[in-house]
Design an enzyme around this catalytic site. Structure first.
Site, PDB file in Angstrom:
ATOM      1  N   ASP A 288       1.750  42.360  27.356  1.00  0.00           N
ATOM      2  CA  ASP A 288       3.097  42.157  27.854  1.00  0.00           C
ATOM      3  C   ASP A 288       3.050  40.999  28.847  1.00  0.00           C
ATOM      4  O   ASP A 288       2.470  41.121  29.934  1.00  0.00           O
ATOM      5  CB  ASP A 288       3.663  43.403  28.527  1.00  0.00           C
ATOM      6  CG  ASP A 288       5.149  43.216  28.829  1.00  0.00           C
ATOM      7  OD1 ASP A 288       5.669  42.113  28.557  1.00  0.00           O
ATOM      8  OD2 ASP A 288       5.782  44.164  29.318  1.00  0.00           O
TER       9      ASP A 288
HETATM   10  C1  NOJ Z   1       8.296  41.599  29.640  1.00  0.00           C
HETATM   11  C2  NOJ Z   1       8.830  42.909  29.168  1.00  0.00           C
HETATM   12  O1  NOJ Z   1       8.173  43.957  29.849  1.00  0.00           O
HETATM   13  C3  NOJ Z   1       8.698  43.135  27.667  1.00  0.00           C
HETATM   14  O2  NOJ Z   1       9.377  44.308  27.331  1.00  0.00           O
HETATM   15  C4  NOJ Z   1       9.177  41.954  26.908  1.00  0.00           C
HETATM   16  O3  NOJ Z   1       9.071  42.189  25.524  1.00  0.00           O
HETATM   17  C5  NOJ Z   1       8.379  40.738  27.323  1.00  0.00           C
HETATM   18  N1  NOJ Z   1       8.552  40.504  28.747  1.00  0.00           N
HETATM   19  C6  NOJ Z   1       8.746  39.492  26.554  1.00  0.00           C
HETATM   20  O4  NOJ Z   1       9.975  39.002  26.938  1.00  0.00           O
END
Ligand code: NOJ
Length: 763
Positions: A288
């Site tokens: 993530d």
């Molecule tokens: C952070 C978020 O926690 C996640 O859910 C998301 O898919 C990613 N960023 C990409 O934008």
């Protein structure tokens, strides 16, 4: 000469692509052979490049060639990009990869397509309140059709984190507090996105996230530490992830938090032993965002060390950190990472592209004619409108305040009453914010001139301007009013004076929930509460249309407001759907999937709690029992709760037998009757309690549900088959077992109002 060399080079690349295409068959053996051959041609750097998902930067159409990303693509440093919107741009960038990199390997294009694309569906928490798996699957299908038409091959959804903490902003992005329901929704969403097998042009790859336990941060604060027993983990939190894996999710995303003291991103037990060995996951795992470099702050070592930790744990793709591309080669040279581990990750990335059919046709999702016919279509919008109306939860309706009549003057009052940009809800990155009618606009359209719909803002979102700014980011401004609170209130009362009914559009702005949007005070913001009090003093019927991305503390509202319709954030068609329900064209049928507390001090509060050794038998306070001095243990609104414009009654439960063997089954049946004078749908819920077991078990757990539509006066038998599988749990040794003994079986319209019977599971 230069030109000729260039041309020859392109032809050679094309030849590679053609050869690749010729080999692209659908059997796993063909895939293996194809990838073996391709990987033989790859340098170590190119392999590492496939593991890289950098920030896209702002690429405008026609600019792809000159961007920094293009340079990195041509050097083979990029495996995919994300959150780039627009098929023409994506086509341009894909062309860079196919024509200007040595091996012409196509890119993945990911996006946070969380609850719809341009046709926006309710936020996931709202969607879950439909309890309608067909509608949920269809919402994902439509999202996939629209996203794929715009160049997207991969969505960072479903988000299946169980959460029981209303303070956590991202509770809005999941399916609530229950693992059984969450698992059913996870399956429906994966199926909706991926279709049959991701081979269709409108089928995209799902990414189950955030693995694992992201929904349980300490104090409900985003990105905070998670710590729970394995027992709780497997019995209460893991099921939805596993369900998504079993439904064939092509990818998974690591959570930001730690699990058992090791960040999920570097946790081998989690990423390899559980995910792959135990559950058989055969897709790839992406971090993530900066999950890898964040491990430096977690205290797991420097960038090189944490990148090696992540790869060795089983992470395949590095989102944003640039840690793999900048350190893995060195780690190989120093013997900290094996080439075999890089090969494994690279293979998984190539497999994903193969499964999506990108080697056969890198432009599979790049048909520039598709957006016009596939995105934000009237058909999609009509389905989103219907789905939104199903997601609303009628919390209170004294004296049949609702439905309203399409006549007279209707005053819409409140800071959420005339905003377009807040209607789609958090995490709607592809939404065209101006496309969603505001509530006032929607009600005007639904009443078609039969009623006079007037509006006043009445108050700002809250008195604290800085807080309001934090809560209305990403183009979701509520255009703070510079008038005094008094002036705004007076205008609202003046406008309400001529009205027959007041629709108070209050609650949270859409960015008061979602990522990095946690709260410790869950009551209605100050100026909005004052406004509501004043509106009630007019003596006119007041309907609270509540916008929220989380359970709020509505103790005062429950006591004082005659009608409350919780509309969450219903998506691009929300305003029309709210009109459909307010005026009774649609009978509300949503049921809560998250408990509403009486006050924030009760949080985490959830229905499937343990009994403890000192349960409170009845009432409120009893000394030396598990309870509080200042508030009862009861929720304000329980899990599964939701009213309708009609009423339903449940007969007693009949069992076809009172005991079953561990290899047998039994059937429980109730007769449901629509006792009111309107047609409507009811979510019939089955709960089970294991009375005596080798570990303590919850007082009840959801084990089945069926949404039943009944005409006014109609009765229907609703049956649930009870199998030993439903009675299984993870015991102390984490074996998934059912244990003979007595079980309570409960059926009802919410987790508190149930009919109960008992059966025995025999050896
Ligand atoms: C952070 C978020 O926690 C996640 O859910 C998301 O898919 C990613 N960023 C990409 O934008």
């Amino acid at each position: 000469m230069k030109h000729l060399v260039r041309k020859l080079k392109t032809m050679a690349v094309l030849l590679v692509v053609v050869v690749i295409s010729a080999h692209a068959q659908k059997t796993p053996q063909d895939m293996d052979r194809f990838i073996d051959a391709l990987m033989k041609k790859m340098t170590l750097e190119e392999k590492i490049g496939q593991l890289n998902l950098p920030v896209t930067g702002d690429i405008t159409t026609g600019q792809a060639k000159s961007s920094d990303v293009a340079k990195r693509i041509s050097q083979g440093e990029v495996g995919g990009l994300f959150n780039l919107k627009g098929v023409a741009k994506i086509r341009d960038v894909q062309k860079q990869a196919v024509e200007n990199s040595r091996l012409g390997i196509p890119l993945l294009f990911g996006m946070d397509v969380i609850h719809g694309y341009e046709t926006v569906f309710p936020i996931p928490l709202g969607l879950s309140c439909t309890w309608d798996m067909k509608a949920i699957e269809q919402s994902a299908r439509i999202a996939a059709i629209e996203a794929s038409a715009d160049g997207i091959s991969w969505t960072f959804s479903p988000m299946v984190d169980v959460s029981r903490d209303a303070r956590w902003g991202r509770i809005s992005e999941g399916s609530g507090e229950d693992p059984f329901l969450g698992a059913a929704i996870a399956r429906a969403m994966v199926k909706g996105y991926q279709g049959k097998n991701m081979s269709g042009k409108d089928e995209i790859m799902a990414c189950v996230k955030h693995f694992a336990l992201y929904g349980a941060p300490e104090a409900g604060r985003d990105y905070n530490t998670v710590d729970m027993s394995r027992n709780r983990m497997f019995n209460e939190y893991m099921l939805p992830y596993q369900a998504a894996v079993e439904a064939g999710a092509g990818s998974a995303m690591a959570a930001f938090n730690e699990v058992d003291g090791v960040p999920a991103t570097g946790n081998k037990w989690l990423m390899t032993d559980v995910l792959r060995t135990q559950w058989g996951f055969d897709g790839f795992v992406v971090t993530d965002y900066t999950g890898i470099s964040e491990m430096v702050d977690h205290g797991m070592g420097d960038l090189q060390a944490v990148a090696a930790l992540a790869l060795n744990a089983g992470i395949d793709m590095d989102m944003v950190s640039d840690a793999f591309v900048s350190t893995l080669k060195k780690s190989v040279e120093e013997g900290k990472v094996s080439v075999a581990s890089i090969d494994k990750a690279c293979r998984r990335m190539l497999e994903a592209k193969y499964k999506l059919g990108l080697f056969e046709n890198p432009y599979k999702y790049c048909d520039v004619k598709r957006p016009a016919k596939d995105i934000f279509t009237p058909e999609h919008r009509a389905i989103a409108r219907k789905t939104a109306s199903e997601s609303f939860v009628l919390m209170k309706n004294d004296n049949q305040t609702l439905p309203l009549q399409k006549k007279g003057t209707i005053a819409v009052i409140g800071p959420l009453g005339n905003t377009r940009s807040n209607m789609p809800g958090t995490w709607s990155v592809a939404a065209v914010l101006d496309n969603a009618p505001s509530l006032v606009e929607g009600l005007k359209e639904v009443t078609k001139g039969k009623a006079n719909v007037v509006y006043a803002k009445g108050s700002n979102l809250m008195s604290d301007a800085a807080y309001e700014e934090r809560a209305t980011m990403f183009g979701r401004s509520l255009h703070r009013d510079n008038r005094t609170d008094k002036e705004m209130l007076e205008e609202a009362l003046r406008i309400s004076a001529d009205a027959d009914v007041i629709v108070a559009a209050l609650g949270e702005s859409s960015e008061m929930s979602g990522e990095s949007s946690c709260r410790t005070d869950l009551t209605m913001p100050d100026v909005q509460r004052t406004l509501l009090e004043e509106l009630l003093k007019t003596g006119k019927p007041v309907v609270l249309v509540l916008f929220t991305g989380r359970p709020l503390v509505l103790t005062w509202e429950k006591e004082n407001v005659p009608a409350i319709l919780n509309v969450w954030f219903g998506g691009s068609e929300a305003a029309l759907a709210i009109g459909d329900v307010l005026f009774g064209d649609v009978n509300p049928s949503g049921k809560l999937t998250t408990t509403f507390p009486q006050n924030v001090g009760q949080v985490p509060l959830f229905y499937a709690h343990k009994n403890t050794g000192r349960p409170l038998n009845k009432g409120w306070f009893e000394k030396f029992r598990t309870n509080y001095l200042d508030v009862s243990n009861e929720p304000l609104y329980p899990f599964g709760y939701g009213l309708s414009y009609t009423s339903f009654t449940y007969s007693d439960i009949s069992l076809d037998r009172s005991s079953m063997a561990v290899n047998g089954e039994l059937t429980a049946t109730v007769t449901l009757t629509n006792t009111g004078n309107r047609d409507g749908a009811e979510v019939v819920q089955l709960y089970i309690r294991d009375l005596v077991a080798s570990i303590t078990r919850p007082v009840k757990e959801l084990k089945g549900f069926e949404k039943v539509f009944l005409k006014a006066g109609e009765s229907r038998k609703v049956s649930f088959k009870i199998t030993p599988e439903l009675l299984k749990f993870y015991n102390y040794d984490l074996q998934f077992v059912c244990e003979p003994g007595e079980f309570d079986l409960m059926i009802g319209g919410n987790s508190q109002e149930v009919k109960t019977t008992r059966f025995v599971l025999t050896d």
